[in-house]
Design an enzyme around this catalytic site. Structure first.
Site, PDB file in Angstrom:
ATOM      1  CD  GLU A 207      -0.801  20.467  -1.706  1.00  0.00           C
ATOM      2  OE1 GLU A 207       0.059  20.391  -2.800  1.00  0.00           O
ATOM      3  OE2 GLU A 207      -0.700  20.537  -0.662  1.00  0.00           O
ATOM      4  CD  GLU A 363      -0.770  17.736   2.646  1.00  0.00           C
ATOM      5  OE1 GLU A 363       0.070  18.294   2.545  1.00  0.00           O
ATOM      6  OE2 GLU A 363      -1.255  16.837   1.884  1.00  0.00           O
TER       7      GLU A 363
HETATM    8  O1  AHR Z   1       3.262  16.622   2.984  1.00  0.00           O
HETATM    9  C1  AHR Z   1       3.989  16.772   1.714  1.00  0.00           C
HETATM   10  C2  AHR Z   1       3.414  17.107   0.689  1.00  0.00           C
HETATM   11  O2  AHR Z   1       3.013  18.356   0.694  1.00  0.00           O
HETATM   12  C3  AHR Z   1       1.870  16.591   0.341  1.00  0.00           C
HETATM   13  O3  AHR Z   1       2.209  15.359  -0.521  1.00  0.00           O
HETATM   14  C4  AHR Z   1       1.456  17.456  -0.576  1.00  0.00           C
HETATM   15  O4  AHR Z   1      -0.002  17.519  -0.504  1.00  0.00           O
HETATM   16  C5  AHR Z   1       2.014  18.970  -0.022  1.00  0.00           C
HETATM   17  O5  AHR Z   1       2.288  19.744  -0.896  1.00  0.00           O
END
Ligand code: AHR
Length: 559
Positions: A207, A363
């Site tokens: 991110e 994710e």
């Molecule tokens: O999965 C939780 C968080 O969500 C992670 O650390 C981040 O990459 C995202 O914003």
């Protein structure tokens, strides 16, 4: 919550909320409609559904690692070298192909040296992203490698690009993969691991538009190229082939951009930190830079995408005790990932029509209201039958995009967000989402088979969703496998299945459902949502598969 993470989550939420609104506009006719028959087009086999699509994500967050995976060698909880055996067994049963670690936002603040060497000499640090918890660093590189070896999974490491240096990242890879007499290899051997580890993937930051930076797409590309260039895997089985400068001298002299260099098919794959949900800017900028790169200087093999399912607002959607409108809203929102993937794939196709670069959804999953009584920033939430349906819908979408989507990592593996497993001390429970991953094992590395199907329409008030979602594939066992999800919370449905050219005598497998869509498994009642065996026999040459309301059914065809 740090302000950086807060910004990161809100940025993600804003983009997704806009996306969700678009997704909420009924894309199907508003009236409920029964689905038609389903034809399995066995003559049109598609891409292989890479087993890494069923990957997991384990971050140093709450009890995701400490308590969930690591209990320590002296724990009364049965363990092997500190790693809890019940969790290992459960993860082996779903054949986890790959685990992403150590974050998440945590990764861009992680310094690997804190987590190697004698356990009693490791420093304690502060996990600033996740509730300021003390990070004991007792679960570090060698423990993670041990864990992946115990469950039989490949390694996907998130490299610290945000607050780390290129040297730190290069040294980490050397520690893991170099061979003696390199000093890094000797240090690893002194820590008990003579043989080099395998690292299948590295993520170049996390991110980077949010908690990993924030960087503009151009700023990130400038930084990312140097990490992609200097961070090497030295394991002889994975190392990049030596460059024959003689063979490429002409290209070098003329400065002509090369299309490719010979690659090691078992080589480590580098995943650039990609877009926030449906924001195209990172994808466009990274792909444009990739197109004009000289691979002798830098290259990547993937771009990541993060998209969570929030419901209407982040952190606010109840994880249990919700009504049918809330059930349908979350399903509708989760299906928006189809549009997001199509949009990023279209950008990637412009620069990479041969699909060399994978879209890696590293994710995804539902992000709901925290479990009452827990630290909100530990991101613990209940996991209901609705989440199992969410998992099936997402996996089906990934499978339909298997030519481009070649790895995904659900957030997260144990005790965090849309988890597979929950633990509390010595207790462990498998979630409904876990059960879907178990039922879908035959789809790992299976060959996708397109379907012809009128999905019908399921309406709840003004919301309209497909009534049934389905995929088919030819498994590595040679069998044809079908997965059918009935989204409709009130009505069962019968689906006639046609398989031209194949005499399907029956279909047998498992169905996952419960009395209500919000039923959960608990430590006291762990089997409320577990798969039950089903069999459907063809009658007069016709095969019909019956789907209960709010259910996921996975069957193999019996010829
Ligand atoms: O999965 C939780 C968080 O969500 C992670 O650390 C981040 O990459 C995202 O914003």
């Amino acid at each position: 919550m740090t302000s950086t993470l807060f910004k990161s989550v809100i940025t993600l939420a804003k983009t997704t909320a806009v996306a969700a609104l678009i997704g909420a506009a009924p894309v199907y006719a508003a009236d409920a409609k029964a689905p038609g028959s389903l034809t399995v087009n066995v003559d049109q086999a598609g891409a292989v559904i890479n087993r890494d699509i069923f990957g997991q994500f384990a971050e140093h967050l709450g009890t995701g690692i400490y308590g969930g995976v690591w209990v320590g060698k002296d724990s009364k909880i049965p363990n092997v070298r500190g790693i809890r055996s019940d969790v290992v067994k459960a993860l082996k049963d779903i054949k986890v192909p790959v685990v992403r670690w150590p974050g998440g936002c945590f990764a861009d603040e992680y310094h690997w040296r804190d987590g190697v060497g004698p356990a009693d000499q490791r420093v304690k640090t502060v996990n600033t992203t996740w509730a300021g918890a003390v990070e004991p660093n007792t679960f570090g590189t060698d423990e993670f490698m041990d864990f992946t070896q115990q469950i039989g999974a490949e390694v996907y490491l998130s490299i610290n690009v945000g607050s780390g240096t290129i040297k730190e990242a290069a040294d980490w890879l050397a520690y893991m993969t170099a061979v003696a007499p390199a000093t890094a290899a000797m240090e690893r051997a002194a820590n008990g691991h003579k043989e080099p580890y395998k690292v299948k993937y590295i993520g170049l930051g996390n991110e980077m538009w949010g908690c990993g930076g924030p960087f503009t797409p151009d700023e990130y590309v400038t930084k990312m190229k140097t990490f992609a260039h200097f961070v090497h895997n030295h394991n002889p089985e994975q190392a990049a082939p030596r460059i024959d400068y003689g063979a490429i001298a002409k290209d070098l002299m003329t400065g002509k951009p090369m299309d490719s260099l010979p690659k090691n098919p078992n080589g480590m794959k580098r995943v650039a930190a990609g877009p926030n949900s449906s924001d195209p800017s990172y994808t466009e900028t990274i792909m444009k830079a990739w197109k004009t790169r000289s691979p002798i200087y830098w290259d990547i093999e993937g771009i990541s995408l993060h998209q969570y399912t929030w419901g209407p607002m982040p952190f606010s959607e109840p994880a249990t005790d919700f009504n049918e409108t809330q059930y349908a809203t979350v399903l509708l929102h989760t299906m928006h990932i189809e549009k997001t993937i199509s949009m990023h794939s279209a950008i990637m196709d412009k620069y990479d029509p041969n699909k060399n670069i994978a879209l890696v959804v590293d994710e995804w999953g539902v992000w709901l209201k925290p479990k009452p009584g827990t630290e909100p920033m530990f991101l613990q939430q209940e996991n209901s039958l609705r989440d199992a349906i969410v998992a099936a819908l997402n996996i089906n979408i990934f499978a339909r995009h298997a030519d481009r989507v070649r790895m995904t990592n659900i957030a997260q593996m144990v005790n965090v967000l849309q988890t597979m497993i929950m633990t509390d001390g010595k207790k462990m429970v498998l979630t409904p989402t876990y059960q879907v991953y178990k039922m879908y094992v035959p789809f790992q590395d299976a060959q996708f088979i397109p379907l012809s199907f009128d999905a019908g329409v399921y309406t709840v008030g003004k919301l309209a969703l497909p009534k049934v979602d389905a995929i088919a594939a030819r498994g590595k066992d040679g069998k044809i496998w079908l997965s059918l999800t009935n989204l409709d919370a009130k009505n069962a449905v019968d689906i006639p299945v046609k398989v031209p050219g194949v005499k399907a005598k029956a279909a047998r497998g498992e169905v996952l459902t419960a009395k209500r869509f919000d039923v959960i498994n608990t430590f006291d009642k762990p089997n409320e949502v577990t798969p039950k065996a089903v069999k459907f026999k063809a009658a007069d040459g016709k095969l019909v598969i019956s789907l209960p309301p709010h259910s996921v059914t996975v069957v193999q065809l019996v010829e």
